[in-house]
Design a protein around this motif. Structure first.
Motif, PDB file in Angstrom:
ATOM      1  N   MET A   1       5.926   7.466  35.254  1.00  0.00           N
ATOM      2  CA  MET A   1       6.057   5.861  34.895  1.00  0.00           C
ATOM      3  C   MET A   1       5.041   5.166  34.990  1.00  0.00           C
ATOM      4  N   VAL A   2       4.517   4.691  33.922  1.00  0.00           N
ATOM      5  CA  VAL A   2       3.507   3.845  33.543  1.00  0.00           C
ATOM      6  C   VAL A   2       3.872   2.473  33.846  1.00  0.00           C
ATOM      7  N   ASP A   3       3.017   1.765  34.869  1.00  0.00           N
ATOM      8  CA  ASP A   3       3.364   0.376  35.089  1.00  0.00           C
ATOM      9  C   ASP A   3       2.017  -0.333  35.488  1.00  0.00           C
ATOM     10  N   ALA A   4       1.606  -1.180  34.450  1.00  0.00           N
ATOM     11  CA  ALA A   4       0.323  -2.046  34.458  1.00  0.00           C
ATOM     12  C   ALA A   4       0.328  -2.702  35.980  1.00  0.00           C
ATOM     13  N   ASP A   5       1.237  -2.808  36.759  1.00  0.00           N
ATOM     14  CA  ASP A   5       1.211  -3.721  37.979  1.00  0.00           C
ATOM     15  C   ASP A   5       0.201  -2.719  38.994  1.00  0.00           C
ATOM     16  N   TRP A   6       0.260  -1.479  38.476  1.00  0.00           N
ATOM     17  CA  TRP A   6      -0.873  -0.353  39.433  1.00  0.00           C
ATOM     18  C   TRP A   6      -2.079  -0.817  39.114  1.00  0.00           C
ATOM     19  N   ASN A   7      -2.675  -1.211  37.983  1.00  0.00           N
ATOM     20  CA  ASN A   7      -3.857  -1.618  37.150  1.00  0.00           C
ATOM     21  C   ASN A   7      -4.618  -2.259  38.807  1.00  0.00           C
ATOM     22  N   GLU A   8      -5.997  -2.070  38.372  1.00  0.00           N
ATOM     23  CA  GLU A   8      -6.775  -2.793  39.253  1.00  0.00           C
ATOM     24  C   GLU A   8      -7.040  -4.127  38.996  1.00  0.00           C
ATOM     25  N   PHE A   9      -7.323  -4.915  39.767  1.00  0.00           N
ATOM     26  CA  PHE A   9      -7.416  -6.245  39.328  1.00  0.00           C
ATOM     27  C   PHE A   9      -8.958  -6.731  39.364  1.00  0.00           C
ATOM     28  N   ASP A  10      -9.352  -7.949  38.800  1.00  0.00           N
ATOM     29  CA  ASP A  10     -10.537  -8.485  38.497  1.00  0.00           C
ATOM     30  C   ASP A  10     -10.929  -9.192  39.959  1.00  0.00           C
TER      31      ASP A  10
END
Length: 117
Positions: free
Chosen positions: A78-87
């Motif tokens: 399940m791909v979810d951009a909420d798991w991406n790193e933040f700036d």
């Protein structure tokens, strides 16, 4: 039955190259080793989540390949951009407005050089 949560950060990305958001050669080796190790564990995976950055997906692709080689079936990723790193630099600059004299923030005045090659 006990439930566990396993969090895995992506394997080594390609820092200092023209495309950071991909695994380095070393990162691919790391991801393959991790995938083999995880596939050998007796755990039953009920869900697998990833951010949508390429290095996240590439890391998990190694897990799926190792699981297939071990004849293990994994749930769909399940791909979810909420798991991406933040700036993080943006966050620190915002903090600087409240603590302009914090010596730990001096590095924001001198960004790290990026190596090319």
């Amino acid at each position: 039955m006990m439930t566990h949560l396993l969090l895995v950060r992506h394997a080594q990305a390609s820092f200092g190259t023209d495309d950071y958001d991909r695994l380095s050669d070393h990162g691919h080796r790391q991801a393959n080793l991790l995938g083999s190790w995880l596939a050998a564990q007796p755990w039953r995976y009920t869900s697998i989540h990833a951010g949508n950055q390429r290095r996240h997906v590439q890391t998990l692709e190694a897990l799926y390949a190792a699981a297939a080689a071990a004849q293990r079936v994994l749930p769909a990723m399940m791909v979810d951009a909420d798991w991406n790193e933040f700036d993080h630099e943006c966050l620190l600059r915002g903090y600087r407005a409240f603590a302009p004299d914090d010596p730990d923030l001096e590095s924001l005045d001198h960004p790290l050089p990026t190596a090319r090659g």
